[in-house]
Enzyme design. Structure first.
Site, PDB file in Angstrom:
ATOM      1  N   ASP A   1      88.761 -55.179 -10.026  1.00 25.77           N
ATOM      2  CA  ASP A   1      87.722 -54.971  -9.029  1.00 25.77           C
ATOM      3  C   ASP A   1      86.719 -56.117  -8.996  1.00 25.77           C
ATOM      4  OD1 ASP A   1      88.733 -52.648  -8.023  1.00 25.77           O
ATOM      5  OD2 ASP A   1      87.381 -51.312  -9.105  1.00 25.77           O
TER       6      ASP A   1
ATOM      7  N   ASN B   1      78.964 -53.876  -4.135  1.00 20.66           N
ATOM      8  CA  ASN B   1      78.823 -52.632  -4.902  1.00 20.66           C
ATOM      9  C   ASN B   1      77.360 -52.227  -5.066  1.00 20.66           C
ATOM     10  OD1 ASN B   1      81.367 -51.635  -5.388  1.00 20.66           O
ATOM     11  ND2 ASN B   1      81.463 -52.251  -7.522  1.00 20.66           N
TER      12      ASN B   1
ATOM     13  N   THR C   1      80.782 -45.300  -6.316  1.00 20.78           N
ATOM     14  CA  THR C   1      81.766 -44.825  -7.289  1.00 20.78           C
ATOM     15  C   THR C   1      81.812 -45.706  -8.534  1.00 20.78           C
ATOM     16  OG1 THR C   1      83.477 -46.057  -6.100  1.00 20.78           O
ATOM     17  CG2 THR C   1      83.233 -43.729  -5.560  1.00 20.78           C
TER      18      THR C   1
ATOM     19  N   LEU D   1      77.680 -43.903 -10.054  1.00 23.55           N
ATOM     20  CA  LEU D   1      78.323 -42.636 -10.399  1.00 23.55           C
ATOM     21  C   LEU D   1      78.186 -42.359 -11.888  1.00 23.55           C
ATOM     22  CD1 LEU D   1      80.085 -40.228  -9.511  1.00 23.55           C
ATOM     23  CD2 LEU D   1      82.096 -41.655  -9.938  1.00 23.55           C
TER      24      LEU D   1
ATOM     25  N   GLN E   1      77.808 -59.537 -11.607  1.00 21.33           N
ATOM     26  CA  GLN E   1      78.424 -60.851 -11.768  1.00 21.33           C
ATOM     27  C   GLN E   1      77.432 -62.005 -11.675  1.00 21.33           C
ATOM     28  OE1 GLN E   1      81.423 -60.683  -8.675  1.00 21.33           O
ATOM     29  NE2 GLN E   1      82.942 -59.823 -10.063  1.00 21.33           N
TER      30      GLN E   1
END
Length: 266
Positions: free
Chosen positions: A56, A121, A162, A166, A220
């Site tokens: 991912d 994200n 997610t 989460l 990142q």
């Protein structure tokens, strides 16, 4: 076949990535499709479609880069969970055939903008002092909402709901929602709850300035600040190429074993 210009981006630091890249290029060559091979740290524009090999994190980095060029990316999973990927290495031949036949859709995914960074994200705000609990003041549209005494704050997109959000107790947002979720990390009061806000809201997180804080983009990239950070919807959207399948709810079941009894998880 179409006249698209294709690229294969991969992370050479991930185990078996080179083998998967060679296999994918061989399959595409069998369809007389020429591709450019790109290292994840040296991405280039000028393509109509990009295959991304990795976990991912690799897909996140590629999606952020190609968002400003409106280029779809398709994830081939080599990681553990692979929530953003659409194909495993074992299924890549079937996936390539479907893509070349146009049997896929491209979803626009909201992104966040904060300072000079963007995130697909989430953004995470934490103290530079490891393990330190801090007071964060949350403002929306310049109006104070609440103070959080917590280890940090997560501002996540529906795609990122997610992920870290989460794990920190936040809700799952369906990718098509035009909203963001704000989640305190390990809050020191039971009244501190996640907050879902429309995507047009402008979010500000203020800190006390007594020490420095970090803003992490998708885990990142990061920048340091000591006063206030502003987060809002990015002008760009990530383009994720998805195979026609059971949709988001089946992904929850397949990837997160949503609603499945622990005894039935192998």
């Amino acid at each position: 076949m179409n006249n698209f210009k294709y690229a294969v981006a991969y992370n050479p630091n991930i185990l078996h990535a080179r083998d998967a890249k060679a296999n994918l290029c061989s399959i595409l060559s069998g369809y007389n499709v020429q591709v450019d091979v790109l290292d994840i740290d040296n991405l280039k524009s000028g393509y109509d479609f990009v295959f991304v090999i990795g976990g991912d994190g690799t897909i996140l980095k590629s999606a952020r880069f190609y968002a400003k060029f409106q280029t779809p990316v398709f994830g081939v999973n080599l990681g553990r969970l692979g929530f953003l990927s659409q194909s495993s290495v074992e299924d890549i031949r079937s996936a390539v055939q479907k893509i070349l036949e146009g049997k896929y859709i491209v979803e626009d995914r909201l992104m966040l903008s904060g300072g000079r960074y963007s995130a697909l994200n989430d953004f995470v705000v934490k103290s530079s002092v490891s393990g330190r609990t801090s007071r964060f003041s949350l403002k929306i549209n310049e109006k104070t909402v609440c103070d959080y005494l917590a280890d940090g704050i997560i501002v996540a997109t529906p795609t990122g709901s997610t992920a870290y959000g989460l794990s920190a107790g936040g809700p799952v947002l369906v990718p098509g929602l035009q909203a963001f979720v704000i989640v305190p990390i390990c809050p020191h009061t039971l009244t501190a709850r996640p907050l879902v806000v429309p995507d047009f809201e402008k979010i500000s997180i203020c800190v006390n300035g007594e020490s420095s804080y970090f803003l992490y983009a998708d885990g990142q990239e990061f920048s340091e600040f000591n006063n206030e950070i502003h987060i809002q919807k990015s002008q760009y959207t990530a383009k994720l190429a998805l195979l026609e399948s059971g949709g988001f709810y089946s992904v929850l079941n397949d990837k997160l074993h949503w609603g499945t009894s622990p005894a039935n998880i192998s």
